[in-house]
Design a protein around this motif. Structure first.
Motif, PDB file in Angstrom:
ATOM      1  N   GLY A  31     -10.983  21.454   5.095  1.00  0.00           N
ATOM      2  CA  GLY A  31     -10.332  21.502   3.797  1.00  0.00           C
ATOM      3  C   GLY A  31     -11.154  20.832   2.715  1.00  0.00           C
ATOM      4  N   SER A  32     -10.483  20.518   1.625  1.00  0.00           N
ATOM      5  CA  SER A  32     -11.148  19.906   0.479  1.00  0.00           C
ATOM      6  C   SER A  32     -11.337  18.408   0.693  1.00  0.00           C
ATOM      7  CB  SER A  32     -10.311  20.121  -0.787  1.00  0.00           C
ATOM      8  OG  SER A  32      -9.113  19.346  -0.727  1.00  0.00           O
ATOM      9  N   PHE A  33     -12.208  17.824  -0.106  1.00  0.00           N
ATOM     10  CA  PHE A  33     -12.417  16.379  -0.058  1.00  0.00           C
ATOM     11  C   PHE A  33     -11.109  15.644  -0.370  1.00  0.00           C
ATOM     12  CE2 PHE A  33     -13.255  12.428  -2.369  1.00  0.00           C
ATOM     13  CZ  PHE A  33     -13.902  11.707  -1.376  1.00  0.00           C
ATOM     14  N   ASP A  34     -10.393  16.094  -1.386  1.00  0.00           N
ATOM     15  CA  ASP A  34      -9.127  15.439  -1.750  1.00  0.00           C
ATOM     16  C   ASP A  34      -8.126  15.491  -0.601  1.00  0.00           C
ATOM     17  OD1 ASP A  34     -10.030  14.723  -4.272  1.00  0.00           O
ATOM     18  OD2 ASP A  34      -9.187  16.494  -5.254  1.00  0.00           O
ATOM     19  N   ASP A  35      -8.068  16.618   0.102  1.00  0.00           N
ATOM     20  CA  ASP A  35      -7.173  16.702   1.257  1.00  0.00           C
ATOM     21  C   ASP A  35      -7.631  15.771   2.376  1.00  0.00           C
ATOM     22  OD1 ASP A  35      -5.564  18.543  -0.040  1.00  0.00           O
ATOM     23  OD2 ASP A  35      -6.431  20.289   0.982  1.00  0.00           O
ATOM     24  N   ALA A  36      -8.940  15.637   2.534  1.00  0.00           N
ATOM     25  CA  ALA A  36      -9.479  14.735   3.563  1.00  0.00           C
ATOM     26  C   ALA A  36      -9.109  13.287   3.260  1.00  0.00           C
ATOM     27  CB  ALA A  36     -10.993  14.893   3.670  1.00  0.00           C
ATOM     28  N   THR A  37      -9.251  12.858   2.008  1.00  0.00           N
ATOM     29  CA  THR A  37      -8.906  11.475   1.666  1.00  0.00           C
ATOM     30  C   THR A  37      -7.409  11.232   1.832  1.00  0.00           C
ATOM     31  OG1 THR A  37      -8.749  11.974  -0.708  1.00  0.00           O
ATOM     32  CG2 THR A  37     -10.874  11.139   0.116  1.00  0.00           C
ATOM     33  N   PHE A  38      -6.613  12.232   1.489  1.00  0.00           N
ATOM     34  CA  PHE A  38      -5.166  12.125   1.686  1.00  0.00           C
ATOM     35  C   PHE A  38      -4.861  11.957   3.168  1.00  0.00           C
ATOM     36  CE2 PHE A  38      -0.922  14.094   2.212  1.00  0.00           C
ATOM     37  CZ  PHE A  38      -0.191  13.296   1.351  1.00  0.00           C
ATOM     38  N   GLY A  39      -5.561  12.719   4.001  1.00  0.00           N
ATOM     39  CA  GLY A  39      -5.375  12.627   5.449  1.00  0.00           C
ATOM     40  C   GLY A  39      -5.789  11.279   6.008  1.00  0.00           C
ATOM     41  N   VAL A  40      -6.903  10.745   5.516  1.00  0.00           N
ATOM     42  CA  VAL A  40      -7.363   9.430   5.989  1.00  0.00           C
ATOM     43  C   VAL A  40      -6.341   8.367   5.625  1.00  0.00           C
ATOM     44  CG1 VAL A  40      -9.106   7.621   5.698  1.00  0.00           C
ATOM     45  CG2 VAL A  40      -9.824  10.006   5.982  1.00  0.00           C
ATOM     46  N   GLU A  41      -5.920   8.352   4.386  1.00  0.00           N
ATOM     47  CA  GLU A  41      -4.947   7.340   3.960  1.00  0.00           C
ATOM     48  C   GLU A  41      -3.657   7.440   4.761  1.00  0.00           C
ATOM     49  OE1 GLU A  41      -3.119   5.315  -0.060  1.00  0.00           O
ATOM     50  OE2 GLU A  41      -4.278   7.160  -0.251  1.00  0.00           O
ATOM     51  N   ASN A  42      -3.161   8.654   4.956  1.00  0.00           N
ATOM     52  CA  ASN A  42      -1.925   8.832   5.720  1.00  0.00           C
ATOM     53  C   ASN A  42      -2.093   8.404   7.172  1.00  0.00           C
ATOM     54  OD1 ASN A  42      -0.162   9.709   3.746  1.00  0.00           O
ATOM     55  ND2 ASN A  42      -0.755  11.847   3.979  1.00  0.00           N
ATOM     56  N   ALA A  43      -3.230   8.713   7.778  1.00  0.00           N
ATOM     57  CA  ALA A  43      -3.461   8.346   9.176  1.00  0.00           C
ATOM     58  C   ALA A  43      -3.486   6.822   9.346  1.00  0.00           C
ATOM     59  CB  ALA A  43      -4.760   8.970   9.677  1.00  0.00           C
ATOM     60  N   ILE A  44      -3.986   6.117   8.346  1.00  0.00           N
ATOM     61  CA  ILE A  44      -3.992   4.644   8.390  1.00  0.00           C
ATOM     62  C   ILE A  44      -2.572   4.112   8.221  1.00  0.00           C
ATOM     63  CG2 ILE A  44      -4.763   2.559   7.170  1.00  0.00           C
ATOM     64  CD1 ILE A  44      -7.360   4.194   6.479  1.00  0.00           C
ATOM     65  N   VAL A  45      -1.886   4.589   7.199  1.00  0.00           N
ATOM     66  CA  VAL A  45      -0.534   4.119   6.890  1.00  0.00           C
ATOM     67  C   VAL A  45       0.445   4.489   8.007  1.00  0.00           C
ATOM     68  CG1 VAL A  45       1.394   4.383   5.256  1.00  0.00           C
ATOM     69  CG2 VAL A  45      -0.945   4.104   4.410  1.00  0.00           C
ATOM     70  N   VAL A  50      -2.203  -1.267   6.300  1.00  0.00           N
ATOM     71  CA  VAL A  50      -2.276  -1.220   4.846  1.00  0.00           C
ATOM     72  C   VAL A  50      -3.728  -1.028   4.430  1.00  0.00           C
ATOM     73  CG1 VAL A  50      -1.913  -2.567   2.725  1.00  0.00           C
ATOM     74  CG2 VAL A  50      -0.265  -2.732   4.611  1.00  0.00           C
ATOM     75  N   VAL A  51      -3.958  -0.079   3.532  1.00  0.00           N
ATOM     76  CA  VAL A  51      -5.294   0.102   2.966  1.00  0.00           C
ATOM     77  C   VAL A  51      -5.521  -1.041   1.985  1.00  0.00           C
ATOM     78  CG1 VAL A  51      -6.777   1.585   1.570  1.00  0.00           C
ATOM     79  CG2 VAL A  51      -5.228   2.605   3.264  1.00  0.00           C
ATOM     80  N   ASP A  52      -6.506  -1.878   2.281  1.00  0.00           N
ATOM     81  CA  ASP A  52      -6.800  -3.017   1.412  1.00  0.00           C
ATOM     82  C   ASP A  52      -7.603  -2.608   0.193  1.00  0.00           C
ATOM     83  OD1 ASP A  52      -5.572  -4.946   3.079  1.00  0.00           O
ATOM     84  OD2 ASP A  52      -7.361  -5.027   4.332  1.00  0.00           O
ATOM     85  N   TYR A  53      -8.475  -1.620   0.383  1.00  0.00           N
ATOM     86  CA  TYR A  53      -9.396  -1.257  -0.698  1.00  0.00           C
ATOM     87  C   TYR A  53      -9.970   0.123  -0.421  1.00  0.00           C
ATOM     88  CZ  TYR A  53     -13.437  -1.528  -3.824  1.00  0.00           C
ATOM     89  OH  TYR A  53     -14.360  -1.278  -4.814  1.00  0.00           O
ATOM     90  N   VAL A  54     -10.195   0.879  -1.484  1.00  0.00           N
ATOM     91  CA  VAL A  54     -10.913   2.144  -1.371  1.00  0.00           C
ATOM     92  C   VAL A  54     -12.220   1.989  -2.132  1.00  0.00           C
ATOM     93  CG1 VAL A  54     -10.904   4.620  -1.814  1.00  0.00           C
ATOM     94  CG2 VAL A  54      -8.755   3.455  -1.223  1.00  0.00           C
ATOM     95  N   ALA A  77     -17.497  10.701  -1.990  1.00  0.00           N
ATOM     96  CA  ALA A  77     -17.437   9.877  -0.777  1.00  0.00           C
ATOM     97  C   ALA A  77     -16.603   8.639  -1.045  1.00  0.00           C
ATOM     98  CB  ALA A  77     -18.841   9.475  -0.326  1.00  0.00           C
ATOM     99  N   ASP A  78     -15.598   8.427  -0.205  1.00  0.00           N
ATOM    100  CA  ASP A  78     -14.748   7.248  -0.293  1.00  0.00           C
ATOM    101  C   ASP A  78     -14.652   6.604   1.079  1.00  0.00           C
ATOM    102  OD1 ASP A  78     -14.175   7.726  -2.969  1.00  0.00           O
ATOM    103  OD2 ASP A  78     -12.203   8.613  -2.574  1.00  0.00           O
ATOM    104  N   ILE A  79     -14.600   5.273   1.100  1.00  0.00           N
ATOM    105  CA  ILE A  79     -14.401   4.532   2.340  1.00  0.00           C
ATOM    106  C   ILE A  79     -13.081   3.776   2.224  1.00  0.00           C
ATOM    107  CG2 ILE A  79     -15.316   2.820   3.951  1.00  0.00           C
ATOM    108  CD1 ILE A  79     -18.076   3.280   2.593  1.00  0.00           C
ATOM    109  N   TYR A  80     -12.202   3.986   3.186  1.00  0.00           N
ATOM    110  CA  TYR A  80     -10.908   3.316   3.211  1.00  0.00           C
ATOM    111  C   TYR A  80     -11.020   2.077   4.091  1.00  0.00           C
ATOM    112  CZ  TYR A  80      -8.891   7.128   0.693  1.00  0.00           C
ATOM    113  OH  TYR A  80      -8.601   8.021  -0.298  1.00  0.00           O
ATOM    114  N   ILE A  81     -10.832   0.911   3.482  1.00  0.00           N
ATOM    115  CA  ILE A  81     -11.011  -0.371   4.139  1.00  0.00           C
ATOM    116  C   ILE A  81      -9.635  -0.945   4.507  1.00  0.00           C
ATOM    117  CG2 ILE A  81     -11.952  -2.706   3.890  1.00  0.00           C
ATOM    118  CD1 ILE A  81     -14.079  -0.479   3.698  1.00  0.00           C
ATOM    119  N   PHE A  82      -9.501  -1.393   5.745  1.00  0.00           N
ATOM    120  CA  PHE A  82      -8.230  -1.923   6.220  1.00  0.00           C
ATOM    121  C   PHE A  82      -8.476  -2.823   7.421  1.00  0.00           C
ATOM    122  CE2 PHE A  82      -9.243   1.855   8.479  1.00  0.00           C
ATOM    123  CZ  PHE A  82      -8.885   1.597   9.790  1.00  0.00           C
TER     124      PHE A  82
END
Length: 144
Positions: A31-45, A50-54, A77-82
């Protein structure tokens, strides 16, 4: 050499398996990058974390490209830090120097029209727990 520099070198020397170049595990995302970031955040939550920082690494690289020279590396490119209090406590009780690996991160990146989700690997042993968590998050986000 400063005391801070000496302590940092000692920390690196005492950390088993720490190296400058670590392996990276990636999963292709259809999918799209935006969908990928949404998926990463949801998979963490979804794991009660808690996502501390993007970290918006792609934006930074693109913004500074002309100033420092070079080609475009990522379209985005985004890195989700937790962190996980439970897993972090377990790996640091096994070896207090595992502090060097905390917090953890899962990234989403787009390069040459390909979107990927991934994470860096850690030394074998107690940090396997962290890799399992990161792999579960990356796979869920990538739909695998």
């Amino acid at each position: 050499m400063s005391v801070r520099h000496t302590l940092w070198i000692a920390l690196i020397a005492l950390t088993p398996g720490l190296s400058a170049a670590q392996d990276v595990v990636t999963y292709d995302y259809g999918g799209s990058f935006d969908d990928a970031t949404f998926g990463v955040e949801n998979a963490i939550v979804n794991r009660g974390l808690v996502v501390d920082y993007v970290s918006h690494v792609g934006d930074m690289l693109n913004r500074t490209r002309e100033d420092v020279g070079g080609d475009q590396i990522f379209s985005a490119a985004d890195i989700y830090i937790f962190c996980s209090a439970v897993i972090s406590r377990e790996v640091m009780e096994a070896d207090p120097m595992n502090i060097a690996f905390c917090p953890y991160g899962v990234f989403a990146a787009e390069r040459d029209g390909q979107v990927m989700i991934g994470y860096r690997t850690y030394p074998d042993g107690p940090m396997d727990q962290v890799e399992t968590l990161l792999d579960d998050i990356a796979r869920e986000a990538a739909g695998q």
